[in-house]
Scaffold this motif. Structure first.
Motif, PDB file in Angstrom:
ATOM      1  N   ASP A 105       0.832  -1.213   0.000  1.00  0.00           N
ATOM      2  CA  ASP A 105       0.000   0.000   0.000  1.00  0.00           C
ATOM      3  C   ASP A 105       0.864   1.259   0.000  1.00  0.00           C
ATOM      4  N   ALA A 106       1.948   1.237   0.768  1.00  0.00           N
ATOM      5  CA  ALA A 106       2.842   2.393   0.814  1.00  0.00           C
ATOM      6  C   ALA A 106       3.531   2.594  -0.529  1.00  0.00           C
ATOM      7  N   TRP A 107       4.048   1.516  -1.101  1.00  0.00           N
ATOM      8  CA  TRP A 107       4.826   1.616  -2.334  1.00  0.00           C
ATOM      9  C   TRP A 107       3.983   1.948  -3.556  1.00  0.00           C
ATOM     10  N   THR A 108       2.739   1.506  -3.560  1.00  0.00           N
ATOM     11  CA  THR A 108       1.900   1.736  -4.739  1.00  0.00           C
ATOM     12  C   THR A 108       1.070   3.000  -4.630  1.00  0.00           C
ATOM     13  N   GLY A 109       1.176   3.720  -3.505  1.00  0.00           N
ATOM     14  CA  GLY A 109       0.431   4.962  -3.341  1.00  0.00           C
ATOM     15  C   GLY A 109      -1.056   4.739  -3.184  1.00  0.00           C
ATOM     16  N   ALA A 110      -1.428   3.614  -2.550  1.00  0.00           N
ATOM     17  CA  ALA A 110      -2.833   3.260  -2.406  1.00  0.00           C
ATOM     18  C   ALA A 110      -3.575   4.141  -1.401  1.00  0.00           C
ATOM     19  N   ALA A 111      -2.840   4.903  -0.604  1.00  0.00           N
ATOM     20  CA  ALA A 111      -3.471   5.720   0.433  1.00  0.00           C
ATOM     21  C   ALA A 111      -3.164   7.198   0.206  1.00  0.00           C
ATOM     22  N   THR A 112      -3.943   8.029   0.876  1.00  0.00           N
ATOM     23  CA  THR A 112      -3.728   9.465   0.807  1.00  0.00           C
ATOM     24  C   THR A 112      -3.774  10.045   2.218  1.00  0.00           C
ATOM     25  N   GLY A 113      -3.343  11.266   2.346  1.00  0.00           N
ATOM     26  CA  GLY A 113      -3.445  11.997   3.604  1.00  0.00           C
ATOM     27  C   GLY A 113      -2.682  11.350   4.740  1.00  0.00           C
ATOM     28  N   ASP A 114      -3.326  11.321   5.914  1.00  0.00           N
ATOM     29  CA  ASP A 114      -2.688  10.794   7.115  1.00  0.00           C
ATOM     30  C   ASP A 114      -2.321   9.315   6.966  1.00  0.00           C
ATOM     31  N   GLU A 115      -3.184   8.563   6.295  1.00  0.00           N
ATOM     32  CA  GLU A 115      -2.896   7.140   6.098  1.00  0.00           C
ATOM     33  C   GLU A 115      -1.617   6.970   5.281  1.00  0.00           C
ATOM     34  N   ALA A 116      -1.437   7.774   4.264  1.00  0.00           N
ATOM     35  CA  ALA A 116      -0.235   7.698   3.435  1.00  0.00           C
ATOM     36  C   ALA A 116       1.008   8.021   4.258  1.00  0.00           C
ATOM     37  N   GLU A 117       0.884   9.003   5.152  1.00  0.00           N
ATOM     38  CA  GLU A 117       2.014   9.367   6.020  1.00  0.00           C
ATOM     39  C   GLU A 117       2.400   8.193   6.915  1.00  0.00           C
ATOM     40  N   VAL A 118       1.416   7.535   7.499  1.00  0.00           N
ATOM     41  CA  VAL A 118       1.667   6.390   8.372  1.00  0.00           C
ATOM     42  C   VAL A 118       2.340   5.267   7.587  1.00  0.00           C
ATOM     43  N   LEU A 119       1.814   4.977   6.405  1.00  0.00           N
ATOM     44  CA  LEU A 119       2.383   3.902   5.588  1.00  0.00           C
ATOM     45  C   LEU A 119       3.800   4.239   5.133  1.00  0.00           C
ATOM     46  N   GLU A 120       4.047   5.489   4.803  1.00  0.00           N
ATOM     47  CA  GLU A 120       5.390   5.900   4.392  1.00  0.00           C
ATOM     48  C   GLU A 120       6.392   5.712   5.531  1.00  0.00           C
ATOM     49  N   LEU A 121       6.001   6.091   6.731  1.00  0.00           N
ATOM     50  CA  LEU A 121       6.880   5.884   7.889  1.00  0.00           C
ATOM     51  C   LEU A 121       7.136   4.394   8.104  1.00  0.00           C
ATOM     52  N   PHE A 122       6.099   3.582   7.993  1.00  0.00           N
ATOM     53  CA  PHE A 122       6.246   2.138   8.162  1.00  0.00           C
ATOM     54  C   PHE A 122       7.196   1.577   7.109  1.00  0.00           C
ATOM     55  N   ALA A 123       7.025   1.981   5.867  1.00  0.00           N
ATOM     56  CA  ALA A 123       7.860   1.479   4.776  1.00  0.00           C
ATOM     57  C   ALA A 123       9.320   1.881   4.947  1.00  0.00           C
ATOM     58  N   LYS A 124       9.562   3.015   5.579  1.00  0.00           N
ATOM     59  CA  LYS A 124      10.934   3.460   5.839  1.00  0.00           C
ATOM     60  C   LYS A 124      11.557   2.733   7.023  1.00  0.00           C
ATOM     61  N   GLY A 125      10.768   1.884   7.700  1.00  0.00           N
ATOM     62  CA  GLY A 125      11.280   1.158   8.853  1.00  0.00           C
ATOM     63  C   GLY A 125      11.145   1.918  10.156  1.00  0.00           C
ATOM     64  N   GLU A 126      10.451   3.023  10.127  1.00  0.00           N
ATOM     65  CA  GLU A 126      10.245   3.848  11.325  1.00  0.00           C
ATOM     66  C   GLU A 126       8.923   3.448  11.967  1.00  0.00           C
ATOM     67  N   VAL A 127       8.900   2.223  12.468  1.00  0.00           N
ATOM     68  CA  VAL A 127       7.664   1.617  12.955  1.00  0.00           C
ATOM     69  C   VAL A 127       7.101   2.372  14.159  1.00  0.00           C
ATOM     70  N   GLU A 128       7.950   2.748  15.088  1.00  0.00           N
ATOM     71  CA  GLU A 128       7.468   3.467  16.277  1.00  0.00           C
ATOM     72  C   GLU A 128       6.824   4.801  15.883  1.00  0.00           C
ATOM     73  N   PHE A 129       7.455   5.526  14.966  1.00  0.00           N
ATOM     74  CA  PHE A 129       6.883   6.788  14.496  1.00  0.00           C
ATOM     75  C   PHE A 129       5.572   6.536  13.743  1.00  0.00           C
ATOM     76  N   ALA A 130       5.527   5.449  12.984  1.00  0.00           N
ATOM     77  CA  ALA A 130       4.304   5.103  12.254  1.00  0.00           C
ATOM     78  C   ALA A 130       3.161   4.807  13.218  1.00  0.00           C
ATOM     79  N   ASN A 132       2.886   5.870  16.335  1.00  0.00           N
ATOM     80  CA  ASN A 132       2.507   7.123  16.996  1.00  0.00           C
ATOM     81  C   ASN A 132       1.674   8.008  16.074  1.00  0.00           C
ATOM     82  N   ALA A 133       2.060   8.097  14.809  1.00  0.00           N
ATOM     83  CA  ALA A 133       1.286   8.887  13.838  1.00  0.00           C
ATOM     84  C   ALA A 133      -0.101   8.291  13.647  1.00  0.00           C
TER      85      ALA A 133
END
Length: 146
Positions: A105-130, A132-133
């Motif tokens: 979902d993060a890589w294919t841009g399946a989400a927008t807004g806050d959800e996209a931010e959370v997925l982007e953090l998760f995909a970067k390996g920043e699980v704790e920040f994801a 919290n977001a």
């Protein structure tokens, strides 16, 4: 035999593109549903590794390959993934599939807004920040519903 070779190659950390050929061959050899499940699961693991090992975010081709492997696994093995079969590694498989869904979902841009931010953090390996977001996003949404 191809499945065993692929599993050993995966354990040793061989390149995912090399391993994928063995899983694909094992899938073609597979006679029963459980064998096909293991081969498809291996293909998903290869696709994820290939996407994660390269530049981030991965190329569209790598992201789509992971999405296709996940989609094939979900479509072909719903019973196994819904807990209708008992496997010793069921929890690990469920975690892998859930993680794959988030990454795809993060890589294919399946989400927008806050959800996209959370997925982007998760995909970067920043699980704790994801997490919290996601909690902040959930709290804000819950406050809006009140």
């Amino acid at each position: 035999e191809a499945l065993a070779v692929a599993e050993e190659m995966m354990r040793k950390g061989d390149p995912p593109d090399d391993i994928e050929a063995f899983y694909s061959h094992a899938f073609k050899e597979g006679q029963d549903h459980a064998f096909a499940f293991r081969a498809r699961l291996g293909l998903l693991r290869c696709a994820l590794r290939a996407a994660e090992e390269g530049a981030q975010p991965p190329t569209a081709e790598r992201a789509e390959r992971a999405a296709a492997a996940l989609g094939d696994l979900l479509a072909s093995h719903e019973d196994e993934l819904q807990g209708h079969s008992v496997r010793a590694d069921a929890a690990k498989v469920q975690q892998l599939v859930a993680r794959a869904g988030l990454l795809v979902d993060a890589w294919t841009g399946a989400a927008t807004g806050d959800e996209a931010e959370v997925l982007e953090l998760f995909a970067k390996g920043e699980v704790e920040f994801a997490v919290n977001a996601a909690l902040l996003w959930y709290r804000a949404a819950a406050a809006d519903d009140v």
